[in-house]
Write an enzyme that holds these catalytic residues in place. Structure first.
Site, short mmCIF file in Angstrom:
data_model
loop_
_atom_site.label_atom_id
_atom_site.label_comp_id
_atom_site.label_asym_id
_atom_site.label_seq_id
_atom_site.Cartn_x
_atom_site.Cartn_y
_atom_site.Cartn_z
N GLY A 116 32.76 73.32 -10.63
CA GLY A 116 34.12 73.59 -10.62
C GLY A 116 34.88 72.85 -11.75
O GLY A 116 35.95 73.43 -12.02
N GLU A 155 27.15 69.88 -8.59
CA GLU A 155 26.51 71.01 -8.93
C GLU A 155 27.57 71.60 -10.35
O GLU A 155 28.15 72.70 -10.12
CB GLU A 155 26.65 71.98 -7.84
CG GLU A 155 25.99 71.70 -6.70
CD GLU A 155 26.18 72.80 -5.54
OE1 GLU A 155 26.94 73.53 -5.60
OE2 GLU A 155 25.46 72.72 -4.50
N GLY A 209 28.47 73.33 -13.76
CA GLY A 209 27.86 74.45 -14.46
C GLY A 209 28.62 74.47 -15.90
O GLY A 209 28.28 74.06 -16.95
N ARG A 211 33.18 87.96 -19.92
CA ARG A 211 34.18 86.99 -19.38
C ARG A 211 35.49 87.79 -19.85
O ARG A 211 36.60 87.79 -19.02
CB ARG A 211 34.00 85.72 -19.78
CG ARG A 211 32.81 84.78 -19.02
CD ARG A 211 32.97 83.54 -19.44
NE ARG A 211 33.88 82.70 -18.50
CZ ARG A 211 35.00 82.45 -19.01
NH1 ARG A 211 35.45 82.42 -20.27
NH2 ARG A 211 36.07 81.69 -18.22
N TYR A 226 37.53 88.53 -16.47
CA TYR A 226 38.72 87.72 -16.09
C TYR A 226 39.90 87.67 -16.94
O TYR A 226 40.57 86.96 -16.53
CB TYR A 226 37.99 86.29 -15.86
CG TYR A 226 36.80 86.03 -15.13
CD1 TYR A 226 36.34 86.42 -13.91
CD2 TYR A 226 35.57 85.35 -15.84
CE1 TYR A 226 35.29 86.35 -13.40
CE2 TYR A 226 34.58 85.16 -15.37
CZ TYR A 226 34.57 85.40 -13.95
OH TYR A 226 33.05 85.25 -13.51
N CYS A 257 31.63 102.06 -25.27
CA CYS A 257 32.73 103.22 -24.81
C CYS A 257 33.52 102.81 -23.75
O CYS A 257 33.34 103.34 -22.62
CB CYS A 257 31.95 104.48 -24.65
SG CYS A 257 30.85 104.74 -26.06
N GLU A 258 34.18 101.55 -23.75
CA GLU A 258 34.93 101.17 -22.69
C GLU A 258 36.25 100.66 -23.36
O GLU A 258 36.00 99.62 -24.23
CB GLU A 258 34.20 100.16 -21.89
CG GLU A 258 33.10 100.44 -20.85
CD GLU A 258 33.29 101.21 -19.74
OE1 GLU A 258 34.64 101.32 -19.06
OE2 GLU A 258 32.44 102.06 -19.11
C1 LIG Z 1 29.16 78.75 -9.49
C2 LIG Z 1 28.82 77.56 -8.80
C3 LIG Z 1 28.78 76.23 -9.13
C4 LIG Z 1 29.16 75.97 -10.59
O1 LIG Z 1 30.47 76.34 -11.04
P1 LIG Z 1 31.09 75.75 -12.37
O2 LIG Z 1 32.49 76.09 -12.24
O3 LIG Z 1 30.44 76.59 -13.52
O4 LIG Z 1 30.91 74.24 -12.37
C5 LIG Z 1 28.42 75.20 -8.16
N1 LIG Z 1 28.05 75.47 -7.10
C6 LIG Z 1 28.19 76.73 -6.57
C7 LIG Z 1 27.77 76.89 -5.05
C8 LIG Z 1 28.43 77.87 -7.21
O5 LIG Z 1 28.37 79.22 -6.58
#
Ligand SMILES: *Cc1c(COP(=O)(O)O)cnc(C)c1O
Length: 420
Positions: free
Chosen positions: A239, A273, A275, A312, A316, A342-343
């Site tokens: 996150g 975790e 991303g 995105r 969003y 076409c959107e």
């Molecule tokens: C999407 C997700 C992440 C990664 O989130 P980021 O904002 O990209 O770091 C980590 N854990 C879970 C369970 C997720 O669904």
């Protein structure tokens, strides 16, 4: 820090001119920088060096197996949310005991696959999932290691579509009900309580929501101990946000420092975790201007990438910086940068001040490494773009551009519609 920069007036990725890649592979394409990705992974992972931890890259942010291999070689584990992601991760050579499996809707086949693969931990998200996991484990004579994903009811102060840790969100088990479910799980024969997990949202630009949810988790960990339930892993999810425009997210060092201060005294292995924070600014989407079209006050730049390549902005309303691959020095104009689909939602930027560009010139849509290709579709029957990885002064195609033949792969015309 990333490795997309201008030399004279030309955009480079590390030591490779972006225009050269475009010449070789055509447009549109995703371009990733190896040095950037490695640096971002290490910045986060190293920030937790002083404690036992496992950095599990969130596969949904970018699931190309070459990218996954890169992080695996850095010692990373993986956070998966489907059987398909498990397949990719194993294909990339990730060891099963570094894989955690999250998601509110795990399917029977996928659970079986993960049990057979002997992954580290299932982050379970509902009472029924706990029962189902126990049942499937029993059938396969396995013992599933579980963490309950708790919903701490903390506001991540991010876009509602990427907020996951509020009571109203579908994710996890309400923290007030977690103890009860831990007791249920602890009494099931084929489950082994292994951890506790949470993930409150994405693109967070402050540390305080992380600290708040950690505090709530600490309370629960204490209660669990008092009830004779011991956990080994504390999974704080991902996150952490990045700079797309003018955001000021904390550096991984600040994030780590705040979390380390808030950890419980009990010695646990921390799981992260991440991303977006690793991938986001490690990739760009390169596109060619097909047409320019004046429309009163503004101009349309119609490019050959579209919402099917990067959704995105449409999904969003998110901001991506857009830069010319070759700076022309022309005056700036106010432009809508749009794709051919076409959107009306098919746009990358609206009313953007940008150096005026001409037909056939290239634009770079920045910060597209995370939730870019992994969200791509074939809408409007557009073959998906290719993906290219730069390392130093060389580049490697890590996914070929799809062909028209790929588009109809698996489609079948039934006999009764046989040509006359
Ligand atoms: C999407 C997700 C992440 C990664 O989130 P980021 O904002 O990209 O770091 C980590 N854990 C879970 C369970 C997720 O669904």
């Amino acid at each position: 820090m990333h490795h997309f920069h201008y030399k004279e007036d030309n955009l480079y990725c590390e030591n490779v001119p972006v225009s050269q890649v475009a010449f070789e592979v055509g447009t549109p394409f995703y371009l990733y920088s190896h040095a950037t990705l490695r640096q971002h992974f290490r910045a986060l992972d190293d920030a937790f060096d002083s404690i036992k931890h496992l950095t599990c890259f969130s596969v949904k942010a970018n699931s190309n197996i070459a990218i996954l291999r890169l992080f695996a070689r850095e010692g990373g584990g993986m956070d998966i949310v489907s059987g398909g992601e498990l397949y990719r991760v194993l294909k990339a050579g990730v060891v099963p005991n570094k894989i955690v499996y999250s998601g509110v809707g795990k399917q029977t086949e996928d659970i079986e696959y993960a049990l057979q693969s002997d992954i580290l931990m299932f982050n379970v998200e509902s009472p029924l999932e706990i029962l189902k996991l126990n049942e499937i484990s029993g059938k396969l004579s396995k013992k599933a290691r579980v963490a309950i994903r708790v919903n701490p009811d903390v506001d991540p102060e991010t876009h509602p579509y990427i907020s996951t840790g509020l009571k109203e969100n579908k994710f996890g088990i309400d923290i007030d009900d977690a103890l009860e479910q831990y007791i249920v799980a602890a009494n099931l024969e084929n489950l082994e309580i292994s951890g506790i997990s949470c993930h409150i949202g994405s693109q967070l630009t402050q540390v305080s929501p992380f600290v708040d949810s950690l505090e709530k988790l600490n309370g629960l960990i204490g209660t669990l101990e008092a009830n004779g339930i011991n956990i080994k892993y504390l999974d704080l999810g991902g996150g952490l946000g990045i700079i797309y425009d003018k955001e000021t997210p904390p550096h991984p060092r600040e994030y780590a420092a705040a979390i380390k201060r808030g950890l419980p005294s009990k010695e646990l292995t921390l799981i992260l975790e991440p991303g977006r924070v690793i991938m986001g600014n490690g990739g760009i989407l390169v596109t060619k201007v097909l047409y320019t079209k004046p429309a009163g006050e503004k101009t349309f730049f119609i490019v050959d990438a579209a919402m099917n390549d990067l959704m995105r902005p449409c999904l969003y309303d998110s901001y991506h910086m857009i830069q010319p691959v070759r700076k022309s020095g022309r005056e700036t104009v106010k432009a809508d940068i749009v794709g051919p689909i076409c959107e009306s939602g098919d746009f990358f930027a609206k009313g953007r001040e940008i150096e005026s560009c001409r037909q056939d010139e290239l634009l770079a849509i920045m910060s597209a490494g995370a939730y870019g290709f992994s969200m791509a579709s074939n809408y409007n029957s557009r073959p998906r773009a290719c993906e290219v990885l730069v390392k130093g002064d060389r580049f490697y195609t890590i996914r070929q551009r799809e062909t028209f033949k790929d588009l109809v792969n698996g489609e079948i015309i039934p006999d009764f519609l046989e040509k006359e």
